[in-house]
Design a protein around this motif. Structure first.
Motif, mmCIF file in Angstrom:
data_model
loop_
_atom_site.group_PDB
_atom_site.id
_atom_site.type_symbol
_atom_site.label_atom_id
_atom_site.label_comp_id
_atom_site.label_asym_id
_atom_site.label_seq_id
_atom_site.Cartn_x
_atom_site.Cartn_y
_atom_site.Cartn_z
ATOM 1 N N SER A 1 0.817 -1.210 0.000
ATOM 2 C CA SER A 1 0.000 0.000 0.000
ATOM 3 C C SER A 1 0.852 1.261 0.000
ATOM 4 C CB SER A 1 -0.930 0.006 1.214
ATOM 5 O OG SER A 1 -1.748 -1.135 1.217
ATOM 6 N N ASN A 2 1.908 1.242 0.807
ATOM 7 C CA ASN A 2 2.786 2.409 0.877
ATOM 8 C C ASN A 2 3.450 2.674 -0.467
ATOM 9 O OD1 ASN A 2 3.886 4.400 2.898
ATOM 10 N ND2 ASN A 2 5.807 3.599 2.106
ATOM 11 N N THR A 3 3.872 1.597 -1.150
ATOM 12 C CA THR A 3 4.491 1.737 -2.473
ATOM 13 C C THR A 3 3.513 2.353 -3.465
ATOM 14 O OG1 THR A 3 5.935 -0.167 -2.085
ATOM 15 C CG2 THR A 3 5.584 0.482 -4.364
ATOM 16 N N ALA A 4 2.250 1.909 -3.412
ATOM 17 C CA ALA A 4 1.229 2.451 -4.312
ATOM 18 C C ALA A 4 1.022 3.948 -4.088
ATOM 19 C CB ALA A 4 -0.089 1.703 -4.123
ATOM 20 N N LEU A 5 0.990 4.377 -2.832
ATOM 21 C CA LEU A 5 0.802 5.796 -2.529
ATOM 22 C C LEU A 5 2.006 6.624 -2.959
ATOM 23 C CD1 LEU A 5 -0.918 5.727 0.992
ATOM 24 C CD2 LEU A 5 -1.973 5.909 -1.253
ATOM 25 N N LEU A 6 3.209 6.091 -2.746
ATOM 26 C CA LEU A 6 4.407 6.821 -3.174
ATOM 27 C C LEU A 6 4.456 6.962 -4.691
ATOM 28 C CD1 LEU A 6 7.100 5.263 -0.777
ATOM 29 C CD2 LEU A 6 6.059 7.534 -0.628
ATOM 30 N N TRP A 7 3.975 5.952 -5.402
ATOM 31 C CA TRP A 7 3.963 6.001 -6.865
ATOM 32 C C TRP A 7 3.094 7.143 -7.395
ATOM 33 C CZ3 TRP A 7 3.489 0.190 -8.650
ATOM 34 C CH2 TRP A 7 4.787 -0.323 -8.844
ATOM 35 N N ILE A 8 2.020 7.474 -6.686
ATOM 36 C CA ILE A 8 1.147 8.551 -7.170
ATOM 37 C C ILE A 8 1.565 9.915 -6.615
ATOM 38 C CG2 ILE A 8 -0.816 7.002 -7.469
ATOM 39 C CD1 ILE A 8 -2.028 8.246 -4.932
ATOM 40 N N GLY A 9 2.707 9.956 -5.925
ATOM 41 C CA GLY A 9 3.255 11.228 -5.505
ATOM 42 C C GLY A 9 2.933 11.681 -4.095
ATOM 43 N N PRO B 1 3.671 12.329 -0.346
ATOM 44 C CA PRO B 1 4.915 12.424 0.428
ATOM 45 C C PRO B 1 5.049 11.256 1.406
ATOM 46 C CG PRO B 1 3.778 14.536 0.383
ATOM 47 C CD PRO B 1 2.836 13.526 -0.208
ATOM 48 N N PRO B 2 6.316 10.817 1.693
ATOM 49 C CA PRO B 2 6.522 9.637 2.539
ATOM 50 C C PRO B 2 5.801 9.674 3.875
ATOM 51 C CG PRO B 2 8.578 10.273 1.505
ATOM 52 C CD PRO B 2 7.577 11.337 1.147
ATOM 53 N N ALA B 3 5.866 10.801 4.602
ATOM 54 C CA ALA B 3 5.215 10.873 5.910
ATOM 55 C C ALA B 3 3.703 10.746 5.779
ATOM 56 C CB ALA B 3 5.578 12.175 6.621
ATOM 57 N N ALA B 4 3.120 11.435 4.776
ATOM 58 C CA ALA B 4 1.677 11.363 4.569
ATOM 59 C C ALA B 4 1.254 9.975 4.106
ATOM 60 C CB ALA B 4 1.244 12.418 3.539
ATOM 61 N N ALA B 5 2.098 9.324 3.259
ATOM 62 C CA ALA B 5 1.787 7.967 2.800
ATOM 63 C C ALA B 5 1.777 7.003 3.978
ATOM 64 C CB ALA B 5 2.818 7.520 1.760
ATOM 65 N N SER B 6 2.792 7.078 4.837
ATOM 66 C CA SER B 6 2.854 6.193 5.996
ATOM 67 C C SER B 6 1.678 6.443 6.931
ATOM 68 C CB SER B 6 4.177 6.405 6.747
ATOM 69 O OG SER B 6 4.302 5.494 7.821
ATOM 70 N N ALA B 7 1.340 7.727 7.133
ATOM 71 C CA ALA B 7 0.205 8.058 7.996
ATOM 72 C C ALA B 7 -1.095 7.498 7.428
ATOM 73 C CB ALA B 7 0.098 9.574 8.164
ATOM 74 N N GLY B 8 -1.291 7.632 6.112
ATOM 75 C CA GLY B 8 -2.503 7.119 5.478
ATOM 76 C C GLY B 8 -2.618 5.616 5.571
ATOM 77 N N VAL B 9 -1.510 4.919 5.311
ATOM 78 C CA VAL B 9 -1.503 3.458 5.370
ATOM 79 C C VAL B 9 -1.786 2.981 6.790
ATOM 80 C CG1 VAL B 9 -0.027 1.417 5.198
ATOM 81 C CG2 VAL B 9 -0.030 3.107 3.361
ATOM 82 N N HIS B 10 -1.188 3.618 7.783
ATOM 83 C CA HIS B 10 -1.414 3.194 9.172
ATOM 84 C C HIS B 10 -2.834 3.484 9.634
ATOM 85 C CE1 HIS B 10 3.023 2.912 9.398
ATOM 86 N NE2 HIS B 10 2.720 1.919 10.201
ATOM 87 N N THR B 11 -3.420 4.542 9.107
ATOM 88 C CA THR B 11 -4.821 4.821 9.425
ATOM 89 C C THR B 11 -5.719 3.708 8.882
ATOM 90 O OG1 THR B 11 -4.410 7.200 9.362
ATOM 91 C CG2 THR B 11 -6.697 6.482 9.169
ATOM 92 N N VAL B 12 -5.462 3.307 7.634
ATOM 93 C CA VAL B 12 -6.206 2.193 7.042
ATOM 94 C C VAL B 12 -5.987 0.919 7.847
ATOM 95 C CG1 VAL B 12 -6.363 0.690 5.019
ATOM 96 C CG2 VAL B 12 -6.189 3.163 4.716
ATOM 97 N N GLU B 13 -4.738 0.659 8.223
ATOM 98 C CA GLU B 13 -4.418 -0.571 8.949
ATOM 99 C C GLU B 13 -5.064 -0.618 10.331
ATOM 100 O OE1 GLU B 13 -0.399 -2.677 7.727
ATOM 101 O OE2 GLU B 13 -0.018 -0.661 8.467
ATOM 102 N N THR B 14 -5.382 0.535 10.894
ATOM 103 C CA THR B 14 -6.086 0.536 12.174
ATOM 104 C C THR B 14 -7.411 -0.211 12.052
ATOM 105 O OG1 THR B 14 -5.108 2.671 12.762
ATOM 106 C CG2 THR B 14 -7.064 2.003 13.995
ATOM 107 N N PHE B 15 -8.083 -0.032 10.923
ATOM 108 C CA PHE B 15 -9.369 -0.701 10.700
ATOM 109 C C PHE B 15 -9.173 -2.140 10.222
ATOM 110 C CE2 PHE B 15 -10.125 3.824 10.320
ATOM 111 C CZ PHE B 15 -11.293 4.000 11.046
ATOM 112 N N THR B 16 -8.251 -2.343 9.256
ATOM 113 C CA THR B 16 -8.075 -3.688 8.707
ATOM 114 C C THR B 16 -7.512 -4.646 9.758
ATOM 115 O OG1 THR B 16 -5.876 -3.126 7.837
ATOM 116 C CG2 THR B 16 -7.753 -2.849 6.353
ATOM 117 N N THR B 17 -6.571 -4.166 10.591
ATOM 118 C CA THR B 17 -6.006 -5.052 11.614
ATOM 119 C C THR B 17 -6.998 -5.337 12.731
ATOM 120 O OG1 THR B 17 -4.976 -3.137 12.712
ATOM 121 C CG2 THR B 17 -3.604 -4.409 11.182
#
Length: 254
Positions: free
Chosen positions: A37-45, A47-63
């Motif tokens: 997921s993080n790789t996909a977000l970085l590919w569309i531009g 920023p690393p901190a925002a990508a990590s924050a977004g992925v972890h927010t999603v993972e809060t629900f999926t986990t």
């Protein structure tokens, strides 16, 4: 808050597919949702901190969904759970704070090279299965390092913790279930830390898509972890770890 009225909802569909596929792999093998997921977000531009924050927010629900499913299928080793959860949370807070304020990219190639080597070792062990299963001795340091790298690198909890526990001889099914269940508490803490540092900047159309796909897929991973033979699980963990680590290493060096 993001402006949902301005979203192009057709653009969410690819991220729903990515979130679904990533979560099936993560739930079954104890790793890869963050990396994919993080790789996909970085590919569309993003920023690393925002990508990590977004992925972890999603993972809060999926986990959360995945953890409940693993508990119901009796895939959780509770002794291991309690040894991992506090060090993991501490490491996650430190890593999220670091990534929000400075770059930790310099160490990433070395970490990925190490994980590639671990993946090869697990693959070799799978062909020599069955190994002698035993309780892992080095747990708390793994939780601390895994939590830190997961937040600072946008993914790494599963690859670091699951793989190293398996190297120590832990049983694949309960190791995967336990690591996934602990990850809920880790991602919740990391998401809160990012929110205090970055505000709502991390929430995008891609984040919503990953969330929808990930939540739909979350129950299936626990079922696969329970039903797939341990030898096959070990081999698949090795293959996924090698592929994702080598791909990440290639991206880090280019």
């Amino acid at each position: 808050m993001p402006d949902f009225a301005a979203f192009d909802y057709s653009s969410i569909l690819p991220f729903i597919a990515i979130g679904f596929a990533a979560q099936v792999v993560d739930g079954a093998l104890g790793m890869a949702f963050g990396v994919i997921s993080n790789t996909a977000l970085l590919w569309i531009g993003v920023p690393p901190a925002a990508a990590s924050a977004g992925v972890h927010t999603v993972e809060t629900f999926t986990t959360a969904v995945s953890g409940v499913s693993h508990v119901l299928h009796r895939n959780v080793n509770w002794k291991l759970f309690f040894r991992l959860v506090i060090p993991g949370i501490i490491g996650g807070v430190l890593g999220a704070y670091l990534l929000s304020n400075i770059s930790a990219a310099a160490a990433k190639p070395f970490i990925l090279a190490y994980l590639s080597g671990i993946g090869i070792y697990l693959l070799v062990r799978a062909f020599r299965y069955p190994p002698q299963h035993k309780e892992p001795k080095v747990v708390e340091p793994l939780g601390l390092i895994g939590g830190f790298l997961d937040a600072a690198g946008g993914g790494g909890w599963g690859p670091v913790v699951t793989s190293n526990l398996l190297v120590q001889g832990a049983t694949p099914r309960t190791t995967i279930g336990t690591v996934n269940t602990v990850e809920f508490f880790l991602t919740l803490t990391i998401s809160i830390t990012f929110l205090t540092q970055l505000g709502w900047a991390a929430f995008t159309v891609a984040t919503i898509g990953l969330l929808i796909g990930g939540v739909i897929a979350a129950p299936f991973g626990a079922i696969l972890a329970k039903r797939v033979p341990a030898k096959t699980l070990l081999a698949l963990v090795g293959v996924i770890l090698i592929i994702t680590s080598l791909f990440g290493l290639w991206r880090a060096l280019h």
